[in-house]
Design a protein around this motif. Structure first.
Motif, PDB file in Angstrom:
ATOM      1  N   ARG A  15       0.830  -1.213   0.000  1.00 38.85           N
ATOM      2  CA  ARG A  15       0.000   0.000   0.000  1.00 38.85           C
ATOM      3  C   ARG A  15       0.862   1.260   0.000  1.00 38.85           C
ATOM      4  O   ARG A  15       0.594   2.219  -0.735  1.00 38.85           O
ATOM      5  CB  ARG A  15      -0.958  -0.036   1.208  1.00 38.85           C
ATOM      6  N   GLN A  16       1.914   1.232   0.795  1.00 42.50           N
ATOM      7  CA  GLN A  16       2.813   2.384   0.868  1.00 42.50           C
ATOM      8  C   GLN A  16       3.430   2.672  -0.505  1.00 42.50           C
ATOM      9  O   GLN A  16       3.505   3.807  -0.953  1.00 42.50           O
ATOM     10  CB  GLN A  16       3.914   2.011   1.842  1.00 42.50           C
ATOM     11  N   MET A  17       3.830   1.615  -1.190  1.00 38.84           N
ATOM     12  CA  MET A  17       4.480   1.799  -2.491  1.00 38.84           C
ATOM     13  C   MET A  17       3.484   2.188  -3.573  1.00 38.84           C
ATOM     14  O   MET A  17       3.786   2.991  -4.459  1.00 38.84           O
ATOM     15  CB  MET A  17       5.196   0.507  -2.905  1.00 38.84           C
ATOM     16  N   ALA A  18       2.287   1.605  -3.515  1.00 35.79           N
ATOM     17  CA  ALA A  18       1.310   1.817  -4.590  1.00 35.79           C
ATOM     18  C   ALA A  18       0.539   3.125  -4.418  1.00 35.79           C
ATOM     19  O   ALA A  18      -0.034   3.635  -5.376  1.00 35.79           O
ATOM     20  CB  ALA A  18       0.338   0.641  -4.643  1.00 35.79           C
ATOM     21  N   GLY A  19       0.519   3.663  -3.199  1.00 38.48           N
ATOM     22  CA  GLY A  19      -0.262   4.873  -2.943  1.00 38.48           C
ATOM     23  C   GLY A  19      -1.730   4.533  -2.717  1.00 38.48           C
ATOM     24  O   GLY A  19      -2.128   3.370  -2.766  1.00 38.48           O
ATOM     25  N   SER A  20      -2.540   5.569  -2.489  1.00 36.30           N
ATOM     26  CA  SER A  20      -3.922   5.314  -2.049  1.00 36.30           C
ATOM     27  C   SER A  20      -4.923   5.304  -3.201  1.00 36.30           C
ATOM     28  O   SER A  20      -6.109   5.091  -2.996  1.00 36.30           O
ATOM     29  CB  SER A  20      -4.319   6.356  -1.010  1.00 36.30           C
ATOM     30  N   ASN A  21      -4.428   5.525  -4.442  1.00 34.75           N
ATOM     31  CA  ASN A  21      -5.365   5.684  -5.559  1.00 34.75           C
ATOM     32  C   ASN A  21      -5.600   4.436  -6.380  1.00 34.75           C
ATOM     33  O   ASN A  21      -6.097   4.514  -7.494  1.00 34.75           O
ATOM     34  CB  ASN A  21      -4.830   6.768  -6.494  1.00 34.75           C
TER      35      ASN A  21
END
Ligand code: CP3
Length: 347
Positions: free
Chosen positions: A274-280
């Motif tokens: 999640r941290q790497m992919a971001g929240s979108n």
């Protein structure tokens, strides 16, 4: 089309909307762990099953009826694209796919073409139309294709491999040929996936099963730049999911393609993904398929832990790779039920 669906949890989750629970499906859910599939396997060859819309339809819907997943995935194979491009593909019992005349030289590449997909893959679109009719809005239908790099692996190596060293050598020693082939696969795949959507596929997954064999630099150059073209071509039509097994290092770049979903395997923590992919972007995964061999109470406990780790938003529960043929059906059902029964405390 999606407004007529009775269960559109998957599509809403891919769009980033709040849902009452996490949707669940399993990669390779239409397959050998189901006795009902094995009956049809006895009677018909693999590509006969793919090419006969009535059989493809029946096999696609089996896991919806038997294990209760929230989405159907078209029964077909990523290797129908190399077939349509002019290469012979066989599926050999105990051995997997074999391409007897792989691409090694410029002369070999002359045998490969960007085909008219309506002419060569019409049976897939007929199957999709039939499946949509038979599903009658129960769940969405996922269409799919292999990523250009993963298809090149089979087209050059000619068979499965743990390292795909010959495919890599082709890319590293004959880059001009390799990129010509990758672009031909990309062009075919874009036309193929657009036609799948026109026939009724509600979302598309791109399988890059061998993306994780490449270094981050080579993944960008050999794989992601072509996946990006495919995602861009479909962006205004349906949500796309990229599953690049082992390529966790590129989650940030994959999120930036505009894909709605990213599949992850069990080798990365959900929090880090999640941290790497971001929240979108929606994350999909990541239960170890072999864990389905555990006793059912262990499956139930670990599913709850997985769901907690991803949280209530933008997560599609799935395995981190395809379901194994030796998984008992009641274990697969326990996985699906554990997701469906779970509720987040504060939701
Ligand atoms: O249920 C579904 O997921 C839909 C159908 C589907 C199949 N293959 C059916 C199949 C999908 C999405 C695929 C994708 C696929 N095919 C991938 C990418 C996903 C992944 O698992 O990495 C790859 C690499 C292939 C190539 C392929 N096809 C291999 C390596 C094999 C042999 C190994 C195996 O799993 O048996 C196949 C054959 C295949 N494709 C089977 C099925 C159900 C088994 C055929 C049989 O014996 O009946």
């Amino acid at each position: 089309m999606s407004q007529q669906l009775q269960n559109d949890l998957l599509l809403r989750t891919l769009r980033g909307e709040q849902t009452e629970r996490t949707p669940v499906w399993m990669m390779r859910q239409a397959g050998r762990y189901l006795p009902e599939y094995r009956v049809l396997r006895e009677k018909y060859g693999f590509f006969e099953r793919c090419q006969t819309p009535e059989l493809a339809c029946e096999i696609t819907i089996q896991p919806v009826d038997i294990v209760g997943v929230d989405a159907a995935i078209l029964f077909s194979d990523i290797l129908v694209v190399p077939q349509a491009m002019g290469l012979e593909v066989q599926l050999i019992e105990q051995k997997g796919p074999v391409l007897p005349d792989p691409v090694k030289t410029a002369a070999d590449l002359n045998r490969v073409r960007v085909p008219d997909v309506q002419e060569t893959l019409q049976y897939v679109f007929d199957a999709i139309k039939l499946i949509k009719q038979e599903l009658n809005g129960r769940v969405p239908l996922i269409g799919f294709a292999g990523a250009p790099w993963t298809l090149l692996c089979y087209m050059v190596q000619g068979k499965g491999s743990k390292t795909f060293d010959e495919a890599k050598a082709f890319c590293y020693t004959q880059p001009e040929l390799a990129h010509r082939l990758l672009q031909m696969i990309t062009d075919t795949t874009i036309a193929y996936l657009k036609a799948q959507v026109a026939a009724g596929a509600d979302t598309i997954q791109i399988f890059d099963s061998w993306g994780g064999l490449l270094s981050p630099h080579d993944f960008e150059a050999i794989s992601l730049q072509y996946i990006r073209q495919i995602v861009a071509a479909l962006k205004d039509e349906v949500p796309t999911i990229i599953f690049a097994k082992g390529a966790w290092f590129a989650l940030e770049e994959m999120a930036a393609t505009g894909a709605a979903g990213l599949g992850i395997d069990w080798c990365i923590k959900p929090q880090l993904a999640r941290q790497m992919a971001g929240s979108n972007v929606t994350l999909q995964g990541n239960f170890d398929p072999a864990k389905l061999l555990s006793p059912i109470p262990v499956i139930q406990k670990e599913v709850r832990e997985m769901l907690q780790a991803f949280g209530p938003q933008r997560h599609v529960a799935n395995l981190g790779h395809g379901i194994l043929p030796n998984i008992p059906v009641d274990h697969a059902r326990a996985f699906v039920d554990a997701v469906k029964e779970f509720r987040f405390a504060a939701q």
